[in-house]
Design a protein around this motif. Structure first.
Motif, short mmCIF file in Angstrom:
data_model
loop_
_atom_site.label_atom_id
_atom_site.label_comp_id
_atom_site.label_asym_id
_atom_site.label_seq_id
_atom_site.Cartn_x
_atom_site.Cartn_y
_atom_site.Cartn_z
N ARG A 262 22.22 -6.73 7.65
CA ARG A 262 21.89 -7.34 6.37
C ARG A 262 21.50 -6.29 5.34
O ARG A 262 20.81 -5.31 5.64
CB ARG A 262 20.75 -8.34 6.54
N VAL A 263 21.95 -6.53 4.12
CA VAL A 263 21.60 -5.69 2.97
C VAL A 263 20.21 -6.09 2.48
O VAL A 263 19.79 -7.25 2.62
CB VAL A 263 22.65 -5.86 1.86
N ALA A 264 19.47 -5.17 1.91
CA ALA A 264 18.14 -5.47 1.38
C ALA A 264 18.22 -6.55 0.31
O ALA A 264 19.12 -6.53 -0.55
CB ALA A 264 17.49 -4.21 0.81
N VAL A 265 17.28 -7.48 0.34
CA VAL A 265 17.26 -8.59 -0.61
C VAL A 265 17.23 -8.10 -2.05
O VAL A 265 17.85 -8.68 -2.95
CB VAL A 265 16.06 -9.51 -0.31
N GLU A 266 16.52 -7.01 -2.31
CA GLU A 266 16.39 -6.53 -3.68
C GLU A 266 17.73 -6.08 -4.26
O GLU A 266 17.90 -6.07 -5.49
CB GLU A 266 15.36 -5.42 -3.79
N ASP A 267 18.70 -5.72 -3.43
CA ASP A 267 20.03 -5.36 -3.94
C ASP A 267 20.69 -6.56 -4.63
O ASP A 267 21.46 -6.39 -5.57
CB ASP A 267 20.92 -4.88 -2.80
N TYR A 268 20.38 -7.74 -4.16
CA TYR A 268 20.87 -8.99 -4.75
C TYR A 268 20.05 -9.37 -5.98
O TYR A 268 20.58 -9.71 -7.03
CB TYR A 268 20.79 -10.07 -3.69
N LEU A 269 18.75 -9.24 -5.87
CA LEU A 269 17.85 -9.68 -6.94
C LEU A 269 17.98 -8.83 -8.20
O LEU A 269 17.95 -9.36 -9.32
CB LEU A 269 16.39 -9.64 -6.46
N HIS A 270 18.12 -7.51 -8.05
CA HIS A 270 18.03 -6.64 -9.23
C HIS A 270 19.26 -6.77 -10.14
O HIS A 270 19.23 -6.30 -11.28
CB HIS A 270 17.81 -5.18 -8.81
N LEU A 271 20.31 -7.42 -9.67
CA LEU A 271 21.49 -7.64 -10.51
C LEU A 271 21.34 -8.85 -11.43
O LEU A 271 22.20 -9.09 -12.28
CB LEU A 271 22.73 -7.84 -9.63
N GLN A 272 20.25 -9.59 -11.28
CA GLN A 272 20.09 -10.86 -12.00
C GLN A 272 18.88 -10.81 -12.94
O GLN A 272 17.78 -10.45 -12.54
CB GLN A 272 19.90 -12.00 -11.00
N GLY A 273 19.13 -11.21 -14.18
CA GLY A 273 18.06 -11.21 -15.17
C GLY A 273 16.90 -12.11 -14.81
O GLY A 273 15.76 -11.85 -15.22
N ARG A 274 17.13 -13.15 -14.04
CA ARG A 274 16.05 -14.08 -13.70
C ARG A 274 15.00 -13.43 -12.79
O ARG A 274 13.90 -13.96 -12.62
CB ARG A 274 16.61 -15.35 -13.06
N PHE A 275 15.36 -12.29 -12.17
CA PHE A 275 14.41 -11.57 -11.32
C PHE A 275 14.00 -10.22 -11.92
O PHE A 275 13.33 -9.42 -11.25
CB PHE A 275 15.00 -11.34 -9.93
N HIS A 277 11.78 -9.35 -13.97
CA HIS A 277 10.33 -9.12 -14.05
C HIS A 277 9.74 -8.57 -12.75
O HIS A 277 8.62 -8.08 -12.75
CB HIS A 277 9.62 -10.42 -14.42
N LEU A 278 10.52 -8.64 -11.67
CA LEU A 278 10.05 -8.08 -10.40
C LEU A 278 10.25 -6.56 -10.32
O LEU A 278 9.72 -5.91 -9.42
CB LEU A 278 10.76 -8.74 -9.22
N PHE A 279 11.02 -6.03 -11.29
CA PHE A 279 11.34 -4.60 -11.28
C PHE A 279 10.81 -3.84 -12.49
O PHE A 279 10.48 -2.66 -12.37
CB PHE A 279 12.87 -4.42 -11.19
N VAL A 280 10.73 -4.49 -13.65
CA VAL A 280 10.24 -3.84 -14.86
C VAL A 280 9.32 -4.81 -15.60
O VAL A 280 9.49 -6.03 -15.50
CB VAL A 280 11.42 -3.42 -15.79
N PRO A 281 8.34 -4.31 -16.34
CA PRO A 281 8.03 -2.89 -16.55
C PRO A 281 7.38 -2.21 -15.35
O PRO A 281 7.31 -0.99 -15.27
CB PRO A 281 7.07 -2.93 -17.74
N VAL A 282 6.87 -3.03 -14.39
CA VAL A 282 6.25 -2.47 -13.19
C VAL A 282 6.87 -3.16 -11.97
O VAL A 282 6.97 -4.40 -11.93
CB VAL A 282 4.71 -2.69 -13.19
#
Length: 303
Positions: A262-275, A277-282
Motif C-alpha cells: 500500500r502507498v502512504a495515505v498522504e500521497d492521495y490526500l496531498h493531491l486534493q484541495g479539500r485536504f 489544510h493538513l499540509f499547509v501552512p503547518v
C-alpha cells in the motif's frame, strides 16, 4: 432538433449521447464509471434517478440514454423503482409486453441519497426483495449544491459546511449496511479499475433481487484537483487502501483487489484541495497519522 423542426419534418427527436452537450464537470469520476456500466447494462433498463449531479445528464426534452429515464426526489428513488417493477409485472401478466421486452429498474443516486436521505426507502426495498440494481456514485459530499458534507464525507475533508479543520465525522460504511440486509449482491468499484468494475457489473446482472454497485467518484470541483488528475487520484484511492475493492454475496465478503504494497495515505490526500489544510501552512502530523492508522487498522484484519 427543435419542436418546430419535429413538426415540420415529421422526424423523431434525436437522443443525446451520454453526457454529450450537458453541463457535467470535466474529469467527473462518476460519469466515467457510468459510461462503463451503461455499456454493459444496455438499453433494456429504466433508470430511476434521484436528484443529484447526474440529474444534469438530461436536458429536457432530451434523455441521456436510449433506454428510459425517470426522475424522483432525492429520498425516494427505490420507491420509484418499485413502482416501475410493479407496472412491468402487471404488463407481463396481462400479456401487454412479452418477456423479452421486460426491463430492469436501475436506481442511480449520489451519496447524499444513498447514505442519507434515501436510506430508509432503500432498506425497505431490500426488505421487500425488490429486483433492482442500485448504482451509487459516491463523490463524498452533496456535489450538486456546492459540496456540503454528507454521511459519506471522509474524516478531515473540507467541504462548504466544514471549512476550518475539515469534517469531524466518520464516513458511513454503506457496504456493511447493505450487506447486513443480506441482499443478492453488494460491490464497491471505481471507474479507474475498469476490469474489476466490468466483472462486478456482469455478476450483478446475472442475479435477481437487490444489488448495489457502490462506486467512488473522484470529483474535481468538490475535492479540489485538476480534472486531468482524476485517473491518478482514482488509482491512488485503491493503492493506498482508502477505497477497498470488495464484494458481498451469499453471506461472504471477498476482496477483489488487495494492494501488494500500500502507498502512504498522504500521497492521495496531498493531491486534493479539500485536504490542503493538513499540509499547509503547518503540516498536521497527528491528523495524518490518525488517517493512516484508520486505513492500516482496516487492512490488518484483511491481510
Amino acid at each position: 432538433m427543435s419542436e418546430q423542426d419535429v413538426a415540420r419534418t415529421g422526424k423523431k427527436r434525436r437522443q443525446s449521447p451520454l453526457g454529450a452537450g450537458t453541463p457535467m464537470c470535466a474529469g467527473c469520476g462518476g460519469l466515467q464509471a457510468l459510461h462503463q456500466i451503461y455499456d454493459l447494462v444496455g438499453d433494456k433498463t429504466v433508470f430511476v434517478n434521484a436528484a443529484g449531479c447526474m440529474t444534469l445528464l438530461s436536458i429536457y426534452p432530451f434523455t441521456p440514454f436510449p433506454g428510459s429515464w425517470l426522475y424522483t426526489a432525492m429520498a425516494c428513488a427505490p420507491a420509484g423503482a418499485q413502482g416501475v417493477r410493479d407496472a412491468l409485472d402487471v404488463l407481463l401478466s396481462k400479456g401487454r409486453i412479452r418477456p423479452e421486452q421486460d426491463q430492469l429498474p436501475v436506481v442511480l443516486t449520489g451519496d447524499g441519497s444513498a447514505y442519507g436521505m434515501g436510506l430508509s426507502a432503500t432498506s425497505a426495498a431490500i426488505d421487500r426483495g425488490l429486483d433492482f440494481l442500485y448504482i451509487c456514485y459516491d463523490n463524498e459530499g452533496y456535489g450538486n449544491t456546492g459540496h456540503q458534507y454528507s454521511a459519506a464525507t471522509p474524516t478531515g475533508a473540507r467541504t462548504a459546511t466544514s471549512r476550518v479543520d475539515g469534517y469531524s465525522g466518520v464516513k458511513k460504511d454503506l457496504f456493511t449496511i447493505w450487506s447486513a440486509h443480506r441482499p443478492a449482491y453488494v460491490a464497491t468499484a471505481i471507474g479507474t479499475e475498469p476490469a474489476d468494475l466490468a466483472r462486478k457489473v456482469k455478476v450483478a446482472l446475472s442475479l435477481r433481487g437487490p444489488r448495489l454497485l457502490l462506486v467512488l467518484a473522484p470529483c474535481p470541483t468538490g475535492w479540489g484537483f485538476e480534472p486531468a488528475r482524476m485517473v491518478e487520484i482514482g488509482k491512488l484511492a485503491v493503492r493506498t487502501g482508502i477505497w477497498p475493492l470488495k464484494e458481498y454475496s451469499d453471506g461472504i465478503v471477498r476482496h477483489t483487489m488487495v494492494p501488494s504494497k500500500r502507498v502512504a495515505v498522504e500521497d492521495y490526500l496531498h493531491l486534493q484541495g479539500r485536504f490542503r489544510h493538513l499540509f499547509v501552512p503547518v503540516r498536521n502530523d497527528d491528523k495524518l497519522a490518525a488517517l493512516q492508522l484508520q486505513v492500516d487498522d482496516y487492512w490488518s484484519h484483511i491481510d
